[in-house]
Design an enzyme around this catalytic site. Sequence first.
Site, PDB file in Angstrom:
ATOM      1  N   ALA A   1       0.849  -1.189   0.000  1.00  0.00           N
ATOM      2  CA  ALA A   1       0.000   0.000   0.000  1.00  0.00           C
ATOM      3  C   ALA A   1       0.888   1.244   0.000  1.00  0.00           C
ATOM      4  O   ALA A   1       2.066   1.180   0.346  1.00  0.00           O
ATOM      5  CB  ALA A   1      -0.901  -0.008   1.230  1.00  0.00           C
TER       6      ALA A   1
ATOM      7  N   GLN B   1       0.962   3.667   2.046  1.00  0.00           N
ATOM      8  CA  GLN B   1       1.506   3.876   3.398  1.00  0.00           C
ATOM      9  C   GLN B   1       1.955   2.549   4.025  1.00  0.00           C
ATOM     10  O   GLN B   1       1.664   2.257   5.187  1.00  0.00           O
ATOM     11  CB  GLN B   1       0.478   4.574   4.281  1.00  0.00           C
ATOM     12  CG  GLN B   1       0.336   6.052   3.995  1.00  0.00           C
ATOM     13  CD  GLN B   1       1.608   6.853   4.338  1.00  0.00           C
ATOM     14  OE1 GLN B   1       2.385   6.477   5.214  1.00  0.00           O
ATOM     15  NE2 GLN B   1       1.817   7.948   3.631  1.00  0.00           N
ATOM     16  N   SER B   2       2.662   1.727   3.277  1.00  0.00           N
ATOM     17  CA  SER B   2       3.110   0.429   3.789  1.00  0.00           C
ATOM     18  C   SER B   2       4.297   0.584   4.740  1.00  0.00           C
ATOM     19  O   SER B   2       5.308   1.200   4.389  1.00  0.00           O
ATOM     20  CB  SER B   2       3.503  -0.465   2.620  1.00  0.00           C
ATOM     21  OG  SER B   2       4.269  -1.558   3.071  1.00  0.00           O
ATOM     22  N   ASN B   3       4.195  -0.041   5.903  1.00  0.00           N
ATOM     23  CA  ASN B   3       5.328  -0.095   6.836  1.00  0.00           C
ATOM     24  C   ASN B   3       6.376  -1.108   6.375  1.00  0.00           C
ATOM     25  O   ASN B   3       7.559  -0.954   6.654  1.00  0.00           O
ATOM     26  CB  ASN B   3       4.839  -0.497   8.232  1.00  0.00           C
ATOM     27  CG  ASN B   3       3.808   0.470   8.760  1.00  0.00           C
ATOM     28  OD1 ASN B   3       4.104   1.649   8.923  1.00  0.00           O
ATOM     29  ND2 ASN B   3       2.595  -0.012   9.008  1.00  0.00           N
TER      30      ASN B   3
ATOM     31  N   CYS C   1       7.203  -1.652   3.263  1.00  0.00           N
ATOM     32  CA  CYS C   1       8.033  -0.975   2.266  1.00  0.00           C
ATOM     33  C   CYS C   1       9.013  -0.014   2.951  1.00  0.00           C
ATOM     34  O   CYS C   1      10.192   0.039   2.600  1.00  0.00           O
ATOM     35  CB  CYS C   1       7.156  -0.241   1.262  1.00  0.00           C
ATOM     36  SG  CYS C   1       6.168  -1.373   0.238  1.00  0.00           S
TER      37      CYS C   1
END
Length: 345
Positions: free
Chosen positions: A78, A80-82, A84
């Site tokens: 996503a 706002q992926s953590n 990533c």
Amino acid sequence: MMEKTIGTLDTLPRVGFSADPTPLEFLPNLTAASGANIYAKRDDSHPLAFGGNKVRQLEYYFGAAREEGADTILITGAVQSNFCRLTAAFAAKLGMECHIQMEERVPKDDPLYRQSGNVLIERMLGAHLHPYPHGEDEAGADARLEELAAERRKAGRTPYVIHLAPGHPPFGALGYVRAARETLEQLAQRGIEVDAFVVPSGSGATHGGFLFGLRALGCTAPVKGVCVRRPADRQAPRIASRCAEIAGLLGVDNPVADADVDVTDAFLAPGYGQLNAAAEEAILHAARTEALMLDPVYSGKTMAAALALARGEMKGRTLLFLHTGGTPAIFAYGNALSTAAAHRA
Ligand SMILES: *Cc1c(COP(=O)(O)O)cnc(C)c1O
């Protein structure tokens, strides 16, 4: 102290960036207000780039990548992926090139959502960002990632892809098998008996790994998985198959029975990455009584479930809430959270 080993867990390649162990914190004010003893396992507190559960998961992915001689890492998630964000952090630390594919999983056009929080941190860490127009096409996202990897290979790099869809070795879950072992050791040292563990359930690496580790080490307490991504009827079989895959990877019998897989989707609405009233209440209650910061996508919904259990069927008992981090997303959801804070003054 000699740690109990589980199959090949301690021999598979791993890059160790976690705080080993993360704190186990008693929360006296949430306890007093709710009626159950509440502890938090603070996996938000790993030292790398704001921490969170993906630190433990990536230790095994980067172990595998390094063993293959990779110098470039690719991941999808996503906006706002953590996962990533922390992949970019590992890559920076290890001197690797990092490519992040940003999927349109959450219907939000807010500039804060697009630019702040994890996206800002990824830019600061030097990652390359690529847009992807869909959010519910795991196979398509992986295929596009493979194309990006092929381009990097042509440019002379050695890429390693962290896939999204099931069907690849569950390296991330191994981090949570370790976390379960670490947690059981802390609980034993402090003489704490936990009646239920409350954990988020997204890809299932955390929930599956933690459940597997507890059962492999003989702990039979319920593990309540809180759906943050998809409904319970689709999540439960995912967790069961994750556990079977972990057993295969570790070369041991699967200690998790189908009846051990316990998931609720009562806190998921309106969907992935979207706040609801129970999550807002949990986020503000934890902030205002314990100065415990929770995120809008995962740990806020998980705490909402923990508080509902504490006020209901687990009253008088002891709960352990697994805090998986995600706190940089607070800034990306700043508009919604400041409105909620103003309304609940
Ligand atoms: C990814 C994530 C989760 C969900 O973990 P899975 O292993 O994907 O189920 C929970 N909390 C945070 C903060 C996350 O980033």
